[in-house]
Motif scaffolding. Structure first.
Motif, PDB file in Angstrom:
ATOM      1  N   GLU A 113       0.812  -1.222   0.000  1.00 37.59           N
ATOM      2  CA  GLU A 113       0.000   0.000   0.000  1.00 37.59           C
ATOM      3  C   GLU A 113       0.846   1.273   0.000  1.00 37.59           C
ATOM      4  N   ASN A 114       2.152   1.133   0.069  1.00 39.14           N
ATOM      5  CA  ASN A 114       3.053   2.287   0.033  1.00 39.14           C
ATOM      6  C   ASN A 114       3.116   2.834  -1.396  1.00 39.14           C
ATOM      7  N   GLY A 115       2.558   4.017  -1.612  1.00 37.68           N
ATOM      8  CA  GLY A 115       2.515   4.625  -2.946  1.00 37.68           C
ATOM      9  C   GLY A 115       3.872   5.003  -3.494  1.00 37.68           C
ATOM     10  N   SER A 116       4.892   5.049  -2.645  1.00 35.73           N
ATOM     11  CA  SER A 116       6.253   5.414  -3.075  1.00 35.73           C
ATOM     12  C   SER A 116       7.125   4.199  -3.361  1.00 35.73           C
ATOM     13  N   ARG A 117       6.645   3.037  -2.995  1.00 37.47           N
ATOM     14  CA  ARG A 117       7.476   1.827  -3.029  1.00 37.47           C
ATOM     15  C   ARG A 117       8.089   1.534  -4.402  1.00 37.47           C
ATOM     16  N   ALA A 118       7.289   1.523  -5.450  1.00 37.66           N
ATOM     17  CA  ALA A 118       7.811   1.193  -6.787  1.00 37.66           C
ATOM     18  C   ALA A 118       8.842   2.223  -7.233  1.00 37.66           C
ATOM     19  N   MET A 119       8.563   3.494  -6.978  1.00 34.23           N
ATOM     20  CA  MET A 119       9.502   4.544  -7.368  1.00 34.23           C
ATOM     21  C   MET A 119      10.812   4.401  -6.588  1.00 34.23           C
ATOM     22  N   VAL A 120      10.712   4.185  -5.285  1.00 34.09           N
ATOM     23  CA  VAL A 120      11.915   4.050  -4.459  1.00 34.09           C
ATOM     24  C   VAL A 120      12.741   2.859  -4.924  1.00 34.09           C
ATOM     25  N   THR A 121      12.087   1.763  -5.232  1.00 33.11           N
ATOM     26  CA  THR A 121      12.796   0.571  -5.701  1.00 33.11           C
ATOM     27  C   THR A 121      13.575   0.875  -6.983  1.00 33.11           C
ATOM     28  N   GLN A 122      12.954   1.578  -7.914  1.00 36.28           N
ATOM     29  CA  GLN A 122      13.650   1.942  -9.156  1.00 36.28           C
ATOM     30  C   GLN A 122      14.815   2.887  -8.880  1.00 36.28           C
ATOM     31  N   LEU A 123      14.613   3.851  -7.983  1.00 40.49           N
ATOM     32  CA  LEU A 123      15.688   4.779  -7.641  1.00 40.49           C
ATOM     33  C   LEU A 123      16.848   4.038  -6.971  1.00 40.49           C
ATOM     34  N   LEU A 124      16.537   3.125  -6.065  1.00 29.97           N
ATOM     35  CA  LEU A 124      17.580   2.324  -5.426  1.00 29.97           C
ATOM     36  C   LEU A 124      18.338   1.495  -6.462  1.00 29.97           C
ATOM     37  N   ASP A 125      17.598   0.869  -7.372  1.00 25.90           N
ATOM     38  CA  ASP A 125      18.236   0.066  -8.424  1.00 25.90           C
ATOM     39  C   ASP A 125      19.160   0.926  -9.287  1.00 25.90           C
ATOM     40  N   TYR A 126      18.833   2.181  -9.429  1.00 28.36           N
ATOM     41  CA  TYR A 126      19.637   3.109 -10.222  1.00 28.36           C
ATOM     42  C   TYR A 126      20.876   3.587  -9.456  1.00 28.36           C
ATOM     43  N   GLY A 127      20.881   3.411  -8.149  1.00 28.93           N
ATOM     44  CA  GLY A 127      22.036   3.821  -7.361  1.00 28.93           C
ATOM     45  C   GLY A 127      21.785   4.976  -6.407  1.00 28.93           C
ATOM     46  N   VAL A 128      20.549   5.463  -6.360  1.00 27.55           N
ATOM     47  CA  VAL A 128      20.217   6.512  -5.407  1.00 27.55           C
ATOM     48  C   VAL A 128      20.188   5.892  -4.012  1.00 27.55           C
ATOM     49  N   ARG A 129      20.811   6.563  -3.080  1.00 29.87           N
ATOM     50  CA  ARG A 129      20.831   6.081  -1.695  1.00 29.87           C
ATOM     51  C   ARG A 129      19.658   6.679  -0.925  1.00 29.87           C
ATOM     52  N   PHE A 130      18.977   5.857  -0.145  1.00 26.10           N
ATOM     53  CA  PHE A 130      17.950   6.314   0.783  1.00 26.10           C
ATOM     54  C   PHE A 130      18.471   6.005   2.178  1.00 26.10           C
ATOM     55  N   ILE A 131      18.689   7.057   2.952  1.00 31.31           N
ATOM     56  CA  ILE A 131      19.279   6.920   4.281  1.00 31.31           C
ATOM     57  C   ILE A 131      18.239   7.359   5.306  1.00 31.31           C
ATOM     58  N   VAL A 132      17.853   6.448   6.171  1.00 32.77           N
ATOM     59  CA  VAL A 132      16.784   6.674   7.135  1.00 32.77           C
ATOM     60  C   VAL A 132      17.355   7.113   8.474  1.00 32.77           C
ATOM     61  N   CYS A 133      16.774   8.147   9.030  1.00 32.45           N
ATOM     62  CA  CYS A 133      17.123   8.616  10.362  1.00 32.45           C
ATOM     63  C   CYS A 133      16.705   7.562  11.385  1.00 32.45           C
ATOM     64  N   GLY A 134      17.654   7.009  12.125  1.00 34.47           N
ATOM     65  CA  GLY A 134      17.341   5.999  13.125  1.00 34.47           C
ATOM     66  C   GLY A 134      16.482   6.545  14.253  1.00 34.47           C
ATOM     67  N   GLN A 135      16.624   7.829  14.549  1.00 35.19           N
ATOM     68  CA  GLN A 135      15.821   8.433  15.610  1.00 35.19           C
ATOM     69  C   GLN A 135      14.353   8.509  15.184  1.00 35.19           C
ATOM     70  N   SER A 136      14.119   8.922  13.930  1.00 31.51           N
ATOM     71  CA  SER A 136      12.743   8.973  13.415  1.00 31.51           C
ATOM     72  C   SER A 136      12.156   7.578  13.284  1.00 31.51           C
ATOM     73  N   ALA A 137      12.986   6.622  12.855  1.00 32.01           N
ATOM     74  CA  ALA A 137      12.503   5.240  12.750  1.00 32.01           C
ATOM     75  C   ALA A 137      12.060   4.748  14.121  1.00 32.01           C
ATOM     76  N   ALA A 138      12.841   5.064  15.147  1.00 29.61           N
ATOM     77  CA  ALA A 138      12.496   4.619  16.497  1.00 29.61           C
ATOM     78  C   ALA A 138      11.181   5.236  16.969  1.00 29.61           C
ATOM     79  N   VAL A 139      11.008   6.524  16.756  1.00 28.19           N
ATOM     80  CA  VAL A 139       9.794   7.188  17.237  1.00 28.19           C
ATOM     81  C   VAL A 139       8.548   6.716  16.484  1.00 28.19           C
ATOM     82  N   HIS A 140       8.722   6.276  15.235  1.00 27.60           N
ATOM     83  CA  HIS A 140       7.584   5.808  14.432  1.00 27.60           C
ATOM     84  C   HIS A 140       7.445   4.280  14.463  1.00 27.60           C
TER      85      HIS A 140
END
Length: 174
Positions: A113-140
């Protein structure tokens, strides 16, 4: 009579404000790298870039997308790549990272159901890095195993930006 005049003036003002905010997207096109997203418009008078042009850009994204839509901040990375590739910047010379914090970490969940998932997957495959804030991940309540494969987890967004800056990246605020 005064109430009617006020209503007419208010309606006219609202119409003008609406027309002033209208956007003409007819010139925007996707590609040459990503064909389903990353639309950009040609800009008259802007030629191609020198063949040795290099970019190392970090995008900072905190706002979560509306349900069922793509994250606009993530799409900015695709737009950057598409528009510069269309102006002769070698894609190999573009290093792109997206630092994700706040509610936007939910747009990196590996869920259908994540509307960004397909786009993010293509960007990752292309070499774009997605770096997640561990503090935000923890709070969510987001664990590394909840993320789209390839997304990286950092101690914090501040840490990720500091490390990217040390590696020569500049922050793009858009």
């Amino acid at each position: 009579m005064t109430a009617i005049r006020f209503t007419i003036l208010a309606a006219a003002g609202a119409l003008l404000a609406s027309a002033a905010g209208a956007q003409d997207m007819s010139a925007f096109r996707t590609g040459p790298i990503f064909e389903e997203f990353g639309a950009h418009a040609p800009v008259e008078g802007v030629g191609t870039f020198a063949p040795d042009t290099e970019f190392a850009i970090a995008f900072d994204v905190a706002d979560q997308a509306k349900a069922g839509t793509r994250n606009r901040g993530f799409e900015s990375a695709a737009r950057f790549i598409n528009m510069h590739a269309s102006h002769a910047v070698d894609p190999a010379n573009m290093r792109i990272a997206v630092v994700v914090h706040g509610g936007a970490v939910k747009d990196l969940l590996d869920a259908e159901e994540n509307g960004s998932r397909a786009m993010v997957t293509q960007l990752l495959d292309y070499g774009v890095r997605f770096i997640v804030c561990g503090q935000s991940a923890a709070v969510h309540g987001v664990a590394e195993t909840d993320l789209i494969p390839g997304a990286e987890l950092a101690l914090s967004a501040m840490t990720a930006h500091a490390q990217l800056q040390q590696a020569g990246y500049t922050v793009n605020p858009f």
